[in-house]
Design a protein around this motif. Sequence first.
Motif, PDB file in Angstrom:
ATOM      1  N   VAL A  24       0.844  -1.201   0.000  1.00 29.18           N
ATOM      2  CA  VAL A  24       0.000   0.000   0.000  1.00 29.18           C
ATOM      3  C   VAL A  24       0.878   1.249   0.000  1.00 29.18           C
ATOM      4  CG1 VAL A  24      -1.687   1.304   1.383  1.00 29.18           C
ATOM      5  CG2 VAL A  24      -1.966  -1.163   1.056  1.00 29.18           C
ATOM      6  N   LEU A  25       2.007   1.172   0.692  1.00 35.83           N
ATOM      7  CA  LEU A  25       2.932   2.316   0.713  1.00 35.83           C
ATOM      8  C   LEU A  25       3.473   2.607  -0.691  1.00 35.83           C
ATOM      9  CD1 LEU A  25       4.603   4.396   2.341  1.00 35.83           C
ATOM     10  CD2 LEU A  25       6.360   2.625   2.551  1.00 35.83           C
ATOM     11  N   GLU A  26       3.903   1.568  -1.383  1.00 37.64           N
ATOM     12  CA  GLU A  26       4.444   1.771  -2.731  1.00 37.64           C
ATOM     13  C   GLU A  26       3.378   2.344  -3.669  1.00 37.64           C
ATOM     14  OE1 GLU A  26       7.771  -1.699  -3.208  1.00 37.64           O
ATOM     15  OE2 GLU A  26       5.705  -2.338  -2.940  1.00 37.64           O
ATOM     16  N   GLU A  36       4.167   8.941   4.357  1.00 33.12           N
ATOM     17  CA  GLU A  36       5.602   9.169   4.407  1.00 33.12           C
ATOM     18  C   GLU A  36       6.447   7.920   4.153  1.00 33.12           C
ATOM     19  OE1 GLU A  36       6.917  11.660   7.563  1.00 33.12           O
ATOM     20  OE2 GLU A  36       8.939  10.853   7.422  1.00 33.12           O
ATOM     21  N   GLY A  37       6.378   6.951   5.077  1.00 29.77           N
ATOM     22  CA  GLY A  37       7.169   5.743   4.870  1.00 29.77           C
ATOM     23  C   GLY A  37       8.657   5.991   4.977  1.00 29.77           C
ATOM     24  N   ALA A  38       9.076   6.587   6.083  1.00 25.29           N
ATOM     25  CA  ALA A  38      10.462   7.035   6.227  1.00 25.29           C
ATOM     26  C   ALA A  38      11.482   5.910   6.113  1.00 25.29           C
ATOM     27  CB  ALA A  38      10.634   7.763   7.550  1.00 25.29           C
ATOM     28  N   CYS A  39      11.148   4.722   6.551  1.00 27.53           N
ATOM     29  CA  CYS A  39      12.148   3.644   6.522  1.00 27.53           C
ATOM     30  C   CYS A  39      11.996   2.768   5.285  1.00 27.53           C
ATOM     31  CB  CYS A  39      12.080   2.802   7.798  1.00 27.53           C
ATOM     32  SG  CYS A  39      10.726   1.625   7.833  1.00 27.53           S
ATOM     33  N   GLU A  40      11.120   3.155   4.410  1.00 31.32           N
ATOM     34  CA  GLU A  40      10.914   2.447   3.140  1.00 31.32           C
ATOM     35  C   GLU A  40      10.599   0.971   3.314  1.00 31.32           C
ATOM     36  OE1 GLU A  40      14.171   3.514   0.706  1.00 31.32           O
ATOM     37  OE2 GLU A  40      13.457   5.570   0.492  1.00 31.32           O
ATOM     38  N   GLY A  41       9.800   0.692   4.307  1.00 34.09           N
ATOM     39  CA  GLY A  41       9.274  -0.663   4.427  1.00 34.09           C
ATOM     40  C   GLY A  41      10.093  -1.615   5.258  1.00 34.09           C
ATOM     41  N   SER A  42      11.059  -1.112   6.015  1.00 33.18           N
ATOM     42  CA  SER A  42      11.848  -2.054   6.805  1.00 33.18           C
ATOM     43  C   SER A  42      11.390  -2.134   8.259  1.00 33.18           C
ATOM     44  CB  SER A  42      13.336  -1.743   6.698  1.00 33.18           C
ATOM     45  OG  SER A  42      13.571  -0.387   6.903  1.00 33.18           O
ATOM     46  N   LEU A  43      10.163  -1.730   8.522  1.00 30.43           N
ATOM     47  CA  LEU A  43       9.571  -1.848   9.859  1.00 30.43           C
ATOM     48  C   LEU A  43      10.399  -1.150  10.921  1.00 30.43           C
ATOM     49  CD1 LEU A  43       8.004  -5.408  10.354  1.00 30.43           C
ATOM     50  CD2 LEU A  43       6.882  -3.197  10.378  1.00 30.43           C
ATOM     51  N   ALA A  44      10.914   0.004  10.589  1.00 31.80           N
ATOM     52  CA  ALA A  44      11.714   0.749  11.552  1.00 31.80           C
ATOM     53  C   ALA A  44      11.129   2.129  11.831  1.00 31.80           C
ATOM     54  CB  ALA A  44      13.146   0.865  11.052  1.00 31.80           C
ATOM     55  N   CYS A  45       9.916   2.352  11.414  1.00 32.83           N
ATOM     56  CA  CYS A  45       9.268   3.632  11.709  1.00 32.83           C
ATOM     57  C   CYS A  45       7.782   3.331  11.793  1.00 32.83           C
ATOM     58  CB  CYS A  45       9.564   4.659  10.611  1.00 32.83           C
ATOM     59  SG  CYS A  45       8.698   4.350   9.056  1.00 32.83           S
ATOM     60  N   SER A  46       6.989   4.348  11.939  1.00 35.88           N
ATOM     61  CA  SER A  46       5.551   4.076  11.870  1.00 35.88           C
ATOM     62  C   SER A  46       4.889   5.154  11.026  1.00 35.88           C
ATOM     63  CB  SER A  46       4.944   4.024  13.271  1.00 35.88           C
ATOM     64  OG  SER A  46       5.248   5.217  13.958  1.00 35.88           O
ATOM     65  N   THR A  47       5.679   5.753  10.161  1.00 38.22           N
ATOM     66  CA  THR A  47       5.144   6.867   9.373  1.00 38.22           C
ATOM     67  C   THR A  47       4.318   6.408   8.176  1.00 38.22           C
ATOM     68  OG1 THR A  47       7.162   7.005   8.073  1.00 38.22           O
ATOM     69  CG2 THR A  47       7.034   8.400  10.028  1.00 38.22           C
ATOM     70  N   CYS A  48       4.245   5.108   7.966  1.00 41.30           N
ATOM     71  CA  CYS A  48       3.391   4.610   6.890  1.00 41.30           C
ATOM     72  C   CYS A  48       2.041   4.168   7.445  1.00 41.30           C
ATOM     73  CB  CYS A  48       4.069   3.466   6.156  1.00 41.30           C
ATOM     74  SG  CYS A  48       4.397   2.058   7.231  1.00 41.30           S
ATOM     75  N   HIS A  49       1.747   4.613   8.670  1.00 41.72           N
ATOM     76  CA  HIS A  49       0.484   4.283   9.339  1.00 41.72           C
ATOM     77  C   HIS A  49      -0.729   4.688   8.489  1.00 41.72           C
ATOM     78  CE1 HIS A  49      -2.349   5.640  12.840  1.00 41.72           C
ATOM     79  NE2 HIS A  49      -2.716   4.468  12.358  1.00 41.72           N
ATOM     80  N   GLY A  84       1.279   0.684   6.199  1.00 35.91           N
ATOM     81  CA  GLY A  84       1.081   0.594   4.754  1.00 35.91           C
ATOM     82  C   GLY A  84       2.142  -0.227   4.044  1.00 35.91           C
ATOM     83  N   CYS A  85       3.340  -0.245   4.603  1.00 38.68           N
ATOM     84  CA  CYS A  85       4.413  -0.972   3.916  1.00 38.68           C
ATOM     85  C   CYS A  85       4.283  -2.477   4.095  1.00 38.68           C
ATOM     86  CB  CYS A  85       5.781  -0.501   4.392  1.00 38.68           C
ATOM     87  SG  CYS A  85       6.143  -0.920   6.104  1.00 38.68           S
ATOM     88  N   GLN A  86       3.437  -2.902   5.031  1.00 37.15           N
ATOM     89  CA  GLN A  86       3.306  -4.328   5.300  1.00 37.15           C
ATOM     90  C   GLN A  86       2.068  -4.942   4.655  1.00 37.15           C
ATOM     91  OE1 GLN A  86       5.836  -5.983   6.989  1.00 37.15           O
ATOM     92  NE2 GLN A  86       6.698  -3.972   6.565  1.00 37.15           N
TER      93      GLN A  86
HETATM   94  S1  FES Z   1       7.723   2.567   6.074  1.00 30.97           S
HETATM   95 FE1  FES Z   1       8.632   2.389   8.016  1.00 30.97          FE
HETATM   96  S2  FES Z   1       7.410   0.901   8.995  1.00 30.97           S
HETATM   97 FE2  FES Z   1       6.478   1.146   7.079  1.00 30.97          FE
END
Ligand code: FES
Length: 108
Positions: A24-26, A36-49, A84-86
């Motif tokens: 969903v993030l992509e 936002e998706g600051a960590c680009e999907g590596s589960l290290a942020c929560s900005t893709c909420h 969103g990245c998951q």
């Molecule tokens: S982009 Fe960082 S957890 Fe989804």
Amino acid sequence: MPKITFVEPNGTRHEVEAPEGLSVLEIAHRNKIELEGACEGSLACSTCHIVVAPEWYDRLPAAAEDEEDMLDLAFGLTQTSRLGCQLIMTQALDGLVVSLPSATRNIG
Ligand code: FES
């Protein structure tokens, strides 16, 4: 092609094409949706909420523990929040509706 509708905090809806296998993030980024998706999907942020429409939430694959842990840190967490990245698009999710949270934690 499946579709997703993104709903902005002000209620504006964007229905976009959602190719299977993309997160969903992509899909948001491809369509210039502000997620936002600051960590680009590596589960290290929560900005893709994102907040999943309640009628869709139970149809999604359950969140992994790592996703749950990260979601706990998301600003404005709701009962139907996901990262969103998951969330990977499949044909079964055609018509999915997700909202962008009205506030994100903005550091700096
Ligand atoms: S982009 Fe960082 S957890 Fe989804």
